[in-house]
Design a protein around this motif. Sequence first.
Motif, PDB file in Angstrom:
ATOM      1  N   PRO A 135       0.834  -1.214   0.000  1.00 29.52           N
ATOM      2  CA  PRO A 135       0.000   0.000   0.000  1.00 29.52           C
ATOM      3  C   PRO A 135       0.865   1.259   0.000  1.00 29.52           C
ATOM      4  O   PRO A 135       1.530   1.563   0.980  1.00 29.52           O
ATOM      5  CB  PRO A 135      -0.817  -0.126   1.287  1.00 29.52           C
ATOM      6  N   ARG A 136       0.879   1.968  -1.091  1.00 32.68           N
ATOM      7  CA  ARG A 136       1.750   3.133  -1.264  1.00 32.68           C
ATOM      8  C   ARG A 136       1.312   4.316  -0.403  1.00 32.68           C
ATOM      9  O   ARG A 136       2.140   5.154  -0.053  1.00 32.68           O
ATOM     10  CB  ARG A 136       1.794   3.565  -2.732  1.00 32.68           C
ATOM     11  N   ASP A 137       0.038   4.404  -0.073  1.00 34.66           N
ATOM     12  CA  ASP A 137      -0.424   5.563   0.681  1.00 34.66           C
ATOM     13  C   ASP A 137       0.242   5.635   2.053  1.00 34.66           C
ATOM     14  O   ASP A 137       0.596   6.715   2.520  1.00 34.66           O
ATOM     15  CB  ASP A 137      -1.945   5.581   0.800  1.00 34.66           C
ATOM     16  N   GLU A 138       0.458   4.508   2.710  1.00 31.67           N
ATOM     17  CA  GLU A 138       1.097   4.507   4.026  1.00 31.67           C
ATOM     18  C   GLU A 138       2.572   4.905   3.900  1.00 31.67           C
ATOM     19  O   GLU A 138       3.082   5.703   4.687  1.00 31.67           O
ATOM     20  CB  GLU A 138       0.964   3.129   4.686  1.00 31.67           C
ATOM     21  N   LEU A 139       3.255   4.364   2.915  1.00 28.16           N
ATOM     22  CA  LEU A 139       4.657   4.724   2.689  1.00 28.16           C
ATOM     23  C   LEU A 139       4.768   6.206   2.343  1.00 28.16           C
ATOM     24  O   LEU A 139       5.627   6.912   2.883  1.00 28.16           O
ATOM     25  CB  LEU A 139       5.268   3.866   1.580  1.00 28.16           C
ATOM     26  N   ASN A 140       3.893   6.698   1.490  1.00 24.78           N
ATOM     27  CA  ASN A 140       3.921   8.113   1.116  1.00 24.78           C
ATOM     28  C   ASN A 140       3.669   9.009   2.327  1.00 24.78           C
ATOM     29  O   ASN A 140       4.288  10.059   2.468  1.00 24.78           O
ATOM     30  CB  ASN A 140       2.888   8.398   0.025  1.00 24.78           C
ATOM     31  N   ARG A 141       2.761   8.606   3.214  1.00 23.93           N
ATOM     32  CA  ARG A 141       2.480   9.381   4.419  1.00 23.93           C
ATOM     33  C   ARG A 141       3.721   9.445   5.315  1.00 23.93           C
ATOM     34  O   ARG A 141       4.088  10.519   5.814  1.00 23.93           O
ATOM     35  CB  ARG A 141       1.312   8.765   5.193  1.00 23.93           C
ATOM     36  N   ILE A 142       4.383   8.308   5.495  1.00 26.81           N
ATOM     37  CA  ILE A 142       5.575   8.260   6.344  1.00 26.81           C
ATOM     38  C   ILE A 142       6.679   9.136   5.768  1.00 26.81           C
ATOM     39  O   ILE A 142       7.320   9.912   6.484  1.00 26.81           O
ATOM     40  CB  ILE A 142       6.052   6.797   6.515  1.00 26.81           C
ATOM     41  N   VAL A 143       6.907   9.056   4.466  1.00 33.03           N
ATOM     42  CA  VAL A 143       7.953   9.849   3.820  1.00 33.03           C
ATOM     43  C   VAL A 143       7.621  11.334   3.929  1.00 33.03           C
ATOM     44  O   VAL A 143       8.480  12.153   4.266  1.00 33.03           O
ATOM     45  CB  VAL A 143       8.136   9.419   2.347  1.00 33.03           C
ATOM     46  N   LYS A 144       6.366  11.694   3.660  1.00 33.19           N
ATOM     47  CA  LYS A 144       5.968  13.102   3.732  1.00 33.19           C
ATOM     48  C   LYS A 144       6.173  13.656   5.139  1.00 33.19           C
ATOM     49  O   LYS A 144       6.704  14.757   5.310  1.00 33.19           O
ATOM     50  CB  LYS A 144       4.511  13.259   3.314  1.00 33.19           C
ATOM     51  N   GLU A 145       5.766  12.904   6.161  1.00 31.46           N
ATOM     52  CA  GLU A 145       5.964  13.345   7.541  1.00 31.46           C
ATOM     53  C   GLU A 145       7.448  13.517   7.852  1.00 31.46           C
ATOM     54  O   GLU A 145       7.843  14.458   8.536  1.00 31.46           O
ATOM     55  CB  GLU A 145       5.338  12.349   8.518  1.00 31.46           C
ATOM     56  N   GLY A 146       8.279  12.608   7.355  1.00 30.39           N
ATOM     57  CA  GLY A 146       9.722  12.706   7.582  1.00 30.39           C
ATOM     58  C   GLY A 146      10.324  13.928   6.929  1.00 30.39           C
ATOM     59  O   GLY A 146      11.143  14.638   7.538  1.00 30.39           O
ATOM     60  N   VAL A 147       9.922  14.209   5.700  1.00 29.98           N
ATOM     61  CA  VAL A 147      10.441  15.379   4.986  1.00 29.98           C
ATOM     62  C   VAL A 147       9.995  16.669   5.682  1.00 29.98           C
ATOM     63  O   VAL A 147      10.788  17.606   5.837  1.00 29.98           O
ATOM     64  CB  VAL A 147      10.021  15.354   3.500  1.00 29.98           C
ATOM     65  N   VAL A 148       8.757  16.720   6.135  1.00 29.35           N
ATOM     66  CA  VAL A 148       8.269  17.901   6.862  1.00 29.35           C
ATOM     67  C   VAL A 148       9.080  18.093   8.144  1.00 29.35           C
ATOM     68  O   VAL A 148       9.507  19.207   8.465  1.00 29.35           O
ATOM     69  CB  VAL A 148       6.755  17.776   7.170  1.00 29.35           C
ATOM     70  N   ALA A 149       9.319  17.000   8.874  1.00 29.89           N
ATOM     71  CA  ALA A 149      10.090  17.094  10.119  1.00 29.89           C
ATOM     72  C   ALA A 149      11.508  17.578   9.841  1.00 29.89           C
ATOM     73  O   ALA A 149      12.026  18.456  10.551  1.00 29.89           O
ATOM     74  CB  ALA A 149      10.113  15.745  10.834  1.00 29.89           C
ATOM     75  N   LEU A 150      12.147  17.040   8.816  1.00 34.75           N
ATOM     76  CA  LEU A 150      13.511  17.467   8.480  1.00 34.75           C
ATOM     77  C   LEU A 150      13.538  18.927   8.046  1.00 34.75           C
ATOM     78  O   LEU A 150      14.460  19.667   8.412  1.00 34.75           O
ATOM     79  CB  LEU A 150      14.092  16.575   7.379  1.00 34.75           C
ATOM     80  N   THR A 151      12.548  19.341   7.284  1.00 31.92           N
ATOM     81  CA  THR A 151      12.468  20.737   6.860  1.00 31.92           C
ATOM     82  C   THR A 151      12.365  21.654   8.076  1.00 31.92           C
ATOM     83  O   THR A 151      13.047  22.677   8.157  1.00 31.92           O
ATOM     84  CB  THR A 151      11.263  20.940   5.919  1.00 31.92           C
ATOM     85  N   ASN A 152      11.537  21.278   9.031  1.00 35.52           N
ATOM     86  CA  ASN A 152      11.352  22.089  10.231  1.00 35.52           C
ATOM     87  C   ASN A 152      12.585  22.109  11.132  1.00 35.52           C
ATOM     88  O   ASN A 152      12.740  23.017  11.949  1.00 35.52           O
ATOM     89  CB  ASN A 152      10.141  21.605  11.028  1.00 35.52           C
ATOM     90  N   MET A 153      13.449  21.109  11.008  1.00 30.67           N
ATOM     91  CA  MET A 153      14.637  21.038  11.857  1.00 30.67           C
ATOM     92  C   MET A 153      15.864  21.694  11.232  1.00 30.67           C
ATOM     93  O   MET A 153      16.922  21.732  11.855  1.00 30.67           O
ATOM     94  CB  MET A 153      14.950  19.579  12.198  1.00 30.67           C
ATOM     95  N   GLN A 154      15.729  22.215  10.019  1.00 26.46           N
ATOM     96  CA  GLN A 154      16.883  22.865   9.401  1.00 26.46           C
ATOM     97  C   GLN A 154      17.255  24.105  10.205  1.00 26.46           C
ATOM     98  O   GLN A 154      16.402  24.917  10.571  1.00 26.46           O
ATOM     99  CB  GLN A 154      16.590  23.240   7.950  1.00 26.46           C
ATOM    100  N   VAL A 155      18.533  24.241  10.495  1.00 21.94           N
ATOM    101  CA  VAL A 155      19.046  25.371  11.271  1.00 21.94           C
ATOM    102  C   VAL A 155      19.142  26.585  10.346  1.00 21.94           C
ATOM    103  O   VAL A 155      19.254  26.444   9.125  1.00 21.94           O
ATOM    104  CB  VAL A 155      20.420  25.004  11.886  1.00 21.94           C
TER     105      VAL A 155
END
Length: 176
Positions: A61-81
Amino acid sequence: GLLARTLGVSAPSPREWALVVATGFHDPADFAWHPDTGDLWVLDRGEARPDIHDLATPGAPRDELNRIVKEGVVALTNMQVSDGGWGWFSGWGERSYPHTTATVVHGLQIAQQNDVAIVPGVLERGVEWLKRHQIEQVQKLNNALKDPRKKHWKSHADNLDALVYMVLVDAGVESD
């Protein structure tokens, strides 16, 4: 909610620790031995989630993988110094570290190659931080050839320098 489960096993000696196996936990957070009974208690924080490797297989199921990746990218974006890199933690007084920054930039490069949306400028600022770091490291190597007693220096490139170089090459950065 948090759910503590007992496995009903006696507390092992340190020599026996490698023999204790627990299964069936979805998100174990912590464990402790009950002081009176010796039972192992495990704090399980979650509900069943699919294994990431199962999600990456064809037909998953790609929707679950896509959700996990999107959340990870958002978190990394927010953690950029603010200087463009990434550190160990995000927050006031944070400083960027080359290994963390190279690892995050590499991950974002892979995400972008797989058509994951990256906020414009995030990856570019990370690459610029790595370029500045690489220039500083090359200067330290050059200082070792001159007079190392007067300036910061290092005698040789290391594994971190190789990682930064690889990520910069992947970003299309020309080296001198």
